[in-house]
Design a protein around this motif. Structure first.
Motif: not given
Lengths: 340, 292, 416
Positions: A61, A295-298, A300, A302-304, A306, A309-311
């Protein structure tokens, strides 16, 4: 956020404590002082103390914190340029320029790492300002399109001509002290950027800069050389990002074409839009939220992207004033229903 | 000599490809002022839809293509109502929002793993044709014909049909158009849907030349941008001229210098034209809008 | 209204993510952790990870690794660095590597980087964290060069697998055979613009000129390119006879399609990594017809002369199913499987998990290793099996006369 009940309207008033702590009356008591200084103080203390929490947070971290600081600098720089009306869709240009020039200064001129970082970032932002000088007279979307194309252009040129290490990049960039040293360098830069640039924007200079954003023809009619002001704005505004690029280059010991990647353009943009375009602190807060989430989404992959962009779309459509502005309004004002 | 001829022929094919890919974006941007940066995403989406209908459900080619176009139009409508309309007239917010939507689509496909060789579309026309000493796929010639046909069709649409004229009116003078009873939302929806449908048509024609590769989505966006900037949004002739110039230039550069240089050319063209003539090579200068 | 709802959704998502982190922190009792930071989205990376897991399971079934007096099980942890994607996001890959090293604290890393560019960049990170790191996929010779430049700093880095020079050497033998058998002389190289391919083609070009070939051109394409018409045009004007593709991206199949579509009178002899598995014919829809495909290592091939490869092949099929076995990629799984055994043996020999003590025995594994020509090069450990894997030992292929053992023809005739 709720619709008004029939016969009522929404009224927003400043909180009592805010009114009581305005101007010189802030010195009237600790409550007022803390109310005013509190948020800033808390944020600054958090930034300064986080590197010391290493035994509790763990090494991982702490590295995320370093990257978050870099992205916060990039977001602040984006927000500053946006305040001048220069919306850059290719912020990675500054990032990559800072990184490459730092690497070059460190390896070609054999400078010590700290000097390389400082000189490299300065050189990076000046180079970018010069690069953008011919297109500064463009406005709005047209300027943004150029900023979109430039980092892509440079990374393709590097790939095609193999200069600056080609696809391999420049390897072996010396490290800059310990992780904590790098973190504190960036914290200092971030505090300087957030508070300094905000001060700049709130001053008379800032007035001219905002005027350039709103009505550049009028500014020119007032006898101010708009081109030169924009140039200065870019040179100053891109410096935090170049610095971030330089420090990350010393952290990873490598600078490659990926420094010009889309990721480094989208993230400051999303952060600034999420946090609140217009304020430096908002952009920093936005980045501080986005990087750990990313980082938490790492896991996933490439979904990161996504998710970013959605955000971004959600933020633009539903929360255009940004989270930070929302929070600040809640902090300073309260709402109530009054009969019409 | 045959070298030059092959470069010219492939250049012409490339020009047709560029024109097809950029047409949808240019129509939406030129006809109604909406920069739909999700163009690349819709392009690839329609490619995958067509692939699915063709390969997995076994529909005949033409029907699958029509399916792709229909889905693209629907996606265009959704894009307008959910993403563009809330930020309408804030040009930069439109750009950013549509760009983010496009990237989200493309990266979603990448995450779903749609990257292997099996994702390809068959050519519309099979076989190859020999012109003198050169052998060219029949499909490539079909692409040239289609591009020419579509270009003419759209030119006619913009000049001679009521909807086309209404769209152009809205782009030029919004309030006057409104006062004439041209409904803004409806027209804008039509324009975005049309642009997306054109992207789908381009996908069905162009994607068989290679794979349905996610990077082509980003490339499509870049190409669309390059052609729109270089050619200007005002006249279809500008777009065609830009397509010819860039098409031949990129093929010549790939053959002479190397394949890397084709993208460099697009990007350099964007930067150069924006720096010197922001309205495009055939555009009339709209200085007050573009620069100080 | 909309805004309020959106904010609630955002807040809930953030909260949920904060509470649930996919990088689980539950650790079994004291295992020996093996890290696999590589491009798990690529077939080489994914298959190598499976090979590593297979090896770890086999070792655990026999009681695990003996560290000093205690037997500890092997645990495999992995992270996807996405480095096979176009644009080669080096920073991102290094961030993923660092995440693995700091969060999971592996005692050794196997498989390593997929892309040579990332490998070179990762060397400094690995040196900083002091973890034994055995590369099995990336092939650049620059790796050895950097190690030689500072052996003390890079003493934790090893390669167990092919290196471009020897890969090129083997491919050159195939080409030489083709030349002598068919009397061709005009050759064209088409490759991916990544380090391993560039190095391979560089060696091949030098060899070709010396061997009397006329090199028409050497075309480099960025990763992710799907249009190879420039090479098709050059092949036509240059009257190329042998086209040598060197790629690891699936889009290279389009090159084969375009060559056919243009009716070029060329024979394709080369290495397209996704076209190595036995399922390549279906995967590429016949575009590989007529291509002579070089196989880097006999991982997907069971070679009777190498009993370990037979065992590997069978065990892989038993664990993952016949379809996965047929789809084994041509580069990575074999050496990765070996690397686990090498690391386990090194740990047992050292009696401890201390990286400095483990690094020495890894170095001193069977003499020679892959690089037969360089005695005293201690950074390429390998069983003698690994050595002969690289030298060939393969299946005579249809269409190649069977004399050259390192080549394999792809088509409906040849089997798994």
């Amino acid at each position: 956020m709720r619709t008004a009940p029939a016969g009522y309207r929404r009224e927003r008033l400043d909180r009592g404590i805010k009114v009581r702590s305005e101007d010189v009356f802030v010195l009237a008591g600790w409550g007022e002082l803390l109310y005013r200084a509190g948020p800033r103080l808390a944020a600054t203390v958090l930034l300064l103390v986080f590197p010391l929490l290493r035994p509790w947070t763990g090494e991982y971290w702490q590295t995320v914190f370093l990257v978050a600081l870099a992205m916060m600098l990039a977001a602040v720089s984006w927000a500053f340029l946006e305040n001048v009306g220069l919306v850059s869709l290719g912020h990675s240009l500054f990032f990559g320029a800072g990184g490459y020039l730092t690497a070059l200064v460190a390896l070609e001129l054999r400078a010590p790492a700290l000097v390389a970082v400082l000189v490299g970032s300065l050189a990076g932002s000046l180079t970018c300002a010069l690069l953008l000088a011919p297109v500064l007279r463009l406005r709005g979307v047209y300027f943004s399109l150029v900023t979109f194309a430039l980092p892509l252009l440079f990374s393709r040129i590097i790939e095609a001509t193999k200069i600056l290490g080609g696809t391999e990049g420049i390897v072996g960039v010396p490290g800059l002290g310990s992780l904590a040293a790098r973190q504190y360098l960036l914290v200092a830069a971030l505090l300087a950027a957030v508070f300094g640039l905000q001060r700049l924007l709130d001053s008379d200079y800032g007035l001219v800069l905002h005027a350039i954003r709103d009505n550049d023809v009028g500014v020119r009619a007032s006898g101010i050389a708009v081109g030169r002001w924009k140039l200065a704005a870019i040179a100053v505004g891109s410096l935090p990002t170049s610095l971030a690029g330089g420090v990350l280059a010393t952290h990873y010991h490598v600078v490659g074409m990926s420094a010009f990647a889309l990721d480094y353009s989208v993230l400051p943009l999303t952060a600034a839009v999420l946090g609140g375009p217009g304020t430096m602190a908002g952009a920093a807060v936005g980045a501080a939220l986005l990087v750990p989430v990313s980082e938490l989404l790492r896991a996933f992959g490439t979904l990161r992207v996504v998710a970013y962009c959605a955000l971004l779309v959600a933020a633009l459509v539903a929360v255009p004033e940004g989270l930070f502005s929302l929070a600040r309004r809640r902090y300073y004002q309260f709402e109530r229903w009054v009969p019409v | 000599m045959s070298e030059v001829l092959s470069v010219l022929l492939y250049g012409l094919v490339q020009a047709a490809v560029l024109l097809l890919v950029a047409l949808g974006f240019s129509v939406t941007f030129g006809l109604s002022g909406i920069p739909n940066f999700a163009h690349g995403g819709v392009y690839i989406l329609s490619g995958f839809v067509c692939w699915y209908l063709l390969r997995k459900l076994g529909w005949p080619h033409l029907l699958a293509a029509a399916g792709g176009v229909a889905v693209a139009a629907v996606v265009g409508v959704l894009l307008y109502w959910l993403v563009i309309r809330p930020v309408r007239r804030l040009v930069l917010a439109e750009v950013i929002a549509t760009f983010a939507a496009g990237v989200a689509m493309l990266e979603l496909f990448r995450w779903m793993g749609l990257v292997t060789y099996e994702f390809n579309l068959p050519p519309v026309v099979a076989g190859s044709v020999t012109l003198g000493e050169l052998a060219v796929d029949a499909h490539r010639l079909a692409v040239v014909a289609a591009a020419a046909g579509l270009g003419l069709l759209l030119w006619w649409f913009g000049r001679a049909t009521r909807t086309g004229l209404a769209l152009r009116a809205m782009a030029q003078e919004e309030y006057t158009a409104l006062s004439l009873g041209i409904r803004e939302d409806f027209m804008a929806t039509v324009s975005v849907a049309l642009g997306s449908a054109l992207a789908a048509v381009a996908a069905v024609l162009v994607l068989p030349l290679g794979l349905i590769s996610i990077n082509l989505g980003y490339d499509a966006m870049l190409v669309a941008l390059a052609l729109t900037v270089v050619g200007g949004t005002e006249r279809t002739a500008g777009l065609v001229l830009a397509a010819l110039l860039l098409g031949v230039a990129t093929v010549a550069a790939s053959v002479v210098l190397g394949p890397h240089w084709s993208e460099v050319i697009y990007l350099a063209a964007i930067v150069a034209v924006l720096a010197v003539r922001p309205s495009g090579i055939l555009g009339r200068l709209k200085e007050l809008e573009e620069r100080v | 209204m909309l805004r309020g709802r959106v904010l609630w959704v955002l807040a809930s998502v953030a909260l949920a993510l904060g509470v649930w982190s996919p990088g689980a922190r539950t650790a079994p009792v004291e295992p020996v952790v093996l890290g696999v930071p590589t491009a798990l989205g690529s077939i080489e990376g994914a298959d190598s990870l499976r090979a590593v897991q297979l090896a770890a399971e086999e070792i655990n079934a026999k009681g695990g690794v003996r560290v000093g007096a205690v037997r500890r099980p092997l645990q495999v942890v992995s992270i996807d660095t996405r480095e096979h994607e176009p644009g080669i996001p080096i920073h991102d890959a290094l961030a993923a590597l660092e995440k693995l090293l700091t969060e999971r604290r592996p005692h050794a890393v196997v498989v390593g980087a997929f892309r040579s560019e990332v490998l070179l960049a990762a060397m400094d990170v690995v040196a900083r964290y002091r973890v034994p790191y055995v590369v099995t996929i990336a092939m650049t010779p620059a790796f050895e060069a950097r190690i030689a430049s500072d052996p003390a700093k890079y003493r934790y880095l090893f390669r167990m697998g092919l290196q471009s020079e020897y890969f090129a050497g083997n491919l050159a033998r195939v080409l030489g055979y083709v030349k002598s058998r068919h009397g061709v002389s005009r050759i064209q190289f088409v490759h991916q613009d990544v380090l391993w391919a560039k190095a391979t083609v560089g060696f091949l070009e030098t060899w070709a000129r010396q061997a009397g070939w006329t090199v028409v051109s050497s075309d480099a394409y960025p990763t992710g390119a799907t249009d190879f018409s420039a090479s098709v045009l050059r092949a036509r004007t240059g009257r190329t006879q042998i086209l040598v593709p060197v790629f690891d991206m699936p889009q290279s199949g389009v090159l084969l399609k375009q060559v056919k579509g243009a009716q070029l009178p060329v024979a394709v002899v080369g290495f397209i990594s996704p076209a190595v598995p036995a399922t390549a014919w279906q995967a590429f829809e016949g575009a590989v017809d007529g291509m002579v495909q070089f196989v880097a290592e006999p991982g997907p091939l069971a070679v009777r002369a190498l009993p370990k490869s037979v065992h590997f092949n069978r065990a892989y099929g038993q664990k993952y199913g016949e379809e996965m076995r047929m789809k084994l990629s041509g580069h990575g799984p074999g050496p990765s499987y070996d690397a686990v055994y090498v690391v386990a043996a090194a740990i047992e020999r050292a009696g401890t998990l201390d990286p400095d003590r483990v690094a020495d025995p890894v170095q001193r594994q069977a003499p020679g290793g892959v690089r037969r020509a360089a005695p005293g090069d201690r950074h390429q450990p390998g069983f003698p099996v690994a050595r002969s894997w690289a030298a060939g030992g393969g299946v005579p292929g249809a269409g190649c006369g069977g004399r050259d053992p390192a080549a394999r023809g792809v088509g409906p005739v040849s089997g798994g």
